[in-house]
Design a protein around this motif. Structure first.
Motif, PDB file in Angstrom:
ATOM      1  N   LEU A 132       0.854  -1.177   0.000  1.00 32.80           N
ATOM      2  CA  LEU A 132       0.000   0.000   0.000  1.00 32.80           C
ATOM      3  C   LEU A 132       0.894   1.234   0.000  1.00 32.80           C
ATOM      4  CD1 LEU A 132      -2.736  -1.077   2.575  1.00 32.80           C
ATOM      5  CD2 LEU A 132      -2.868  -1.110   0.069  1.00 32.80           C
ATOM      6  N   ALA A 133       0.394   2.341  -0.504  1.00 29.69           N
ATOM      7  CA  ALA A 133       1.194   3.559  -0.683  1.00 29.69           C
ATOM      8  C   ALA A 133       1.298   4.344   0.624  1.00 29.69           C
ATOM      9  CB  ALA A 133       0.601   4.411  -1.800  1.00 29.69           C
ATOM     10  N   GLU A 134       1.928   3.713   1.608  1.00 28.69           N
ATOM     11  CA  GLU A 134       2.145   4.353   2.908  1.00 28.69           C
ATOM     12  C   GLU A 134       3.218   3.581   3.662  1.00 28.69           C
ATOM     13  OE1 GLU A 134      -1.831   3.907   4.365  1.00 28.69           O
ATOM     14  OE2 GLU A 134      -1.394   1.988   5.318  1.00 28.69           O
ATOM     15  N   GLU A 135       3.904   4.287   4.545  1.00 27.66           N
ATOM     16  CA  GLU A 135       4.886   3.609   5.395  1.00 27.66           C
ATOM     17  C   GLU A 135       4.148   2.621   6.286  1.00 27.66           C
ATOM     18  OE1 GLU A 135       8.211   3.756   5.289  1.00 27.66           O
ATOM     19  OE2 GLU A 135       8.131   5.220   3.657  1.00 27.66           O
ATOM     20  N   SER A 136       4.699   1.415   6.410  1.00 32.75           N
ATOM     21  CA  SER A 136       4.030   0.352   7.153  1.00 32.75           C
ATOM     22  C   SER A 136       5.061  -0.705   7.542  1.00 32.75           C
ATOM     23  CB  SER A 136       2.947  -0.284   6.270  1.00 32.75           C
ATOM     24  OG  SER A 136       3.564  -0.981   5.191  1.00 32.75           O
ATOM     25  N   PRO A 137       4.650  -1.686   8.329  1.00 28.05           N
ATOM     26  CA  PRO A 137       5.573  -2.790   8.604  1.00 28.05           C
ATOM     27  C   PRO A 137       6.071  -3.468   7.319  1.00 28.05           C
ATOM     28  CG  PRO A 137       3.774  -2.847  10.173  1.00 28.05           C
ATOM     29  CD  PRO A 137       3.426  -1.783   9.149  1.00 28.05           C
ATOM     30  N   SER A 138       5.214  -3.569   6.316  1.00 28.94           N
ATOM     31  CA  SER A 138       5.640  -4.195   5.050  1.00 28.94           C
ATOM     32  C   SER A 138       6.738  -3.395   4.359  1.00 28.94           C
ATOM     33  CB  SER A 138       4.453  -4.356   4.102  1.00 28.94           C
ATOM     34  OG  SER A 138       3.578  -5.337   4.588  1.00 28.94           O
ATOM     35  N   THR A 139       6.622  -2.081   4.365  1.00 31.43           N
ATOM     36  CA  THR A 139       7.678  -1.274   3.732  1.00 31.43           C
ATOM     37  C   THR A 139       8.980  -1.404   4.512  1.00 31.43           C
ATOM     38  OG1 THR A 139       7.049   0.778   4.872  1.00 31.43           O
ATOM     39  CG2 THR A 139       6.008   0.347   2.742  1.00 31.43           C
ATOM     40  N   SER A 140       8.891  -1.475   5.840  1.00 31.53           N
ATOM     41  CA  SER A 140      10.094  -1.649   6.664  1.00 31.53           C
ATOM     42  C   SER A 140      10.764  -2.984   6.375  1.00 31.53           C
ATOM     43  CB  SER A 140       9.741  -1.561   8.150  1.00 31.53           C
ATOM     44  OG  SER A 140       9.254  -0.287   8.458  1.00 31.53           O
ATOM     45  N   ILE A 141       9.962  -4.037   6.229  1.00 34.99           N
ATOM     46  CA  ILE A 141      10.496  -5.369   5.922  1.00 34.99           C
ATOM     47  C   ILE A 141      11.260  -5.336   4.604  1.00 34.99           C
ATOM     48  CG2 ILE A 141       9.795  -7.700   5.198  1.00 34.99           C
ATOM     49  CD1 ILE A 141       7.450  -7.309   7.316  1.00 34.99           C
ATOM     50  N   LEU A 142      10.643  -4.773   3.581  1.00 35.89           N
ATOM     51  CA  LEU A 142      11.291  -4.741   2.268  1.00 35.89           C
ATOM     52  C   LEU A 142      12.582  -3.941   2.306  1.00 35.89           C
ATOM     53  CD1 LEU A 142       8.120  -4.412   0.026  1.00 35.89           C
ATOM     54  CD2 LEU A 142       9.541  -6.452   0.382  1.00 35.89           C
TER      55      LEU A 142
END
Length: 170
Positions: A132-142
């Motif tokens: 999703l187009a927002e900072e999130s746990p998923s963006t941190s993981i990547l």
């Protein structure tokens, strides 16, 4: 099977897909593992995934895996690739971890395991993912795994998504 320090990523086959349809007790017996009631948030995708897997043999190395947490011998999610590598050597990953096992680094371990497995194949030049187009746990993981955000896409179902890419080194 993909093995990481704490996990086994078990590729789904006919037996596992059938066991998923038959319920958690059957799946637990097939896996020889503890299967909690809510091990996935996406149970509805397994039937169409099974049908696509059956009709498209190249997916057999590039499709759905179950995430087994070895210390508890517990099924804690699913992961995999959204198809085989394309003509440019690109493959996309996706993953989920049940809430009780989040914030332990396990999703990062899953993502890294999928990336390492993909890059072990000569065909793969790049691994991508979408969030999703927002900072999130998923963006941190990547980011932890080494992905870089390369752009935006408009998804008909999910709206604006961020595209992430990781190039094979060497």
């Amino acid at each position: 099977m993909i093995e990481t320090p704490h996990l086994r990523l078990i590729p789904c086959d006919d037996t596992i897909f059938e066991a998923i349809k038959m319920g958690n007790n059957v799946l637990g017996r097939v896996l020889g593992a503890n299967v909690p009631k809510r091990w996935t948030s996406y149970r509805e995708v397994f039937t169409p995934s099974f049908h696509r897997w059956k009709t498209h043999p190249p997916l057999r190395d590039w499709w759905t895996h179950l995430v087994l947490y070895v210390p508890d011998n517990m099924l804690i999610g699913s992961c995999g690739y959204k198809g085989e590598p394309d003509a440019e050597g690109v493959v996309e990953i996706g993953y989920e971890i049940r809430p009780s096992h989040r914030e332990r680094g396990l999703a990062t371990e899953v993502a890294k395991g999928l990336v390492d497995h993909a890059f072990a194949h000569d065909l793969v030049r790049k691994v991508i993912a979408h969030t999703l187009a927002e900072e999130s746990p998923s963006t941190s993981i990547l980011k932890k795994v080494g992905f870089e955000r390369t752009g935006d896409i408009q998804d008909p179902d999910d709206g604006l998504l961020w595209r992430w890419e990781l190039l094979k080194q060497g």
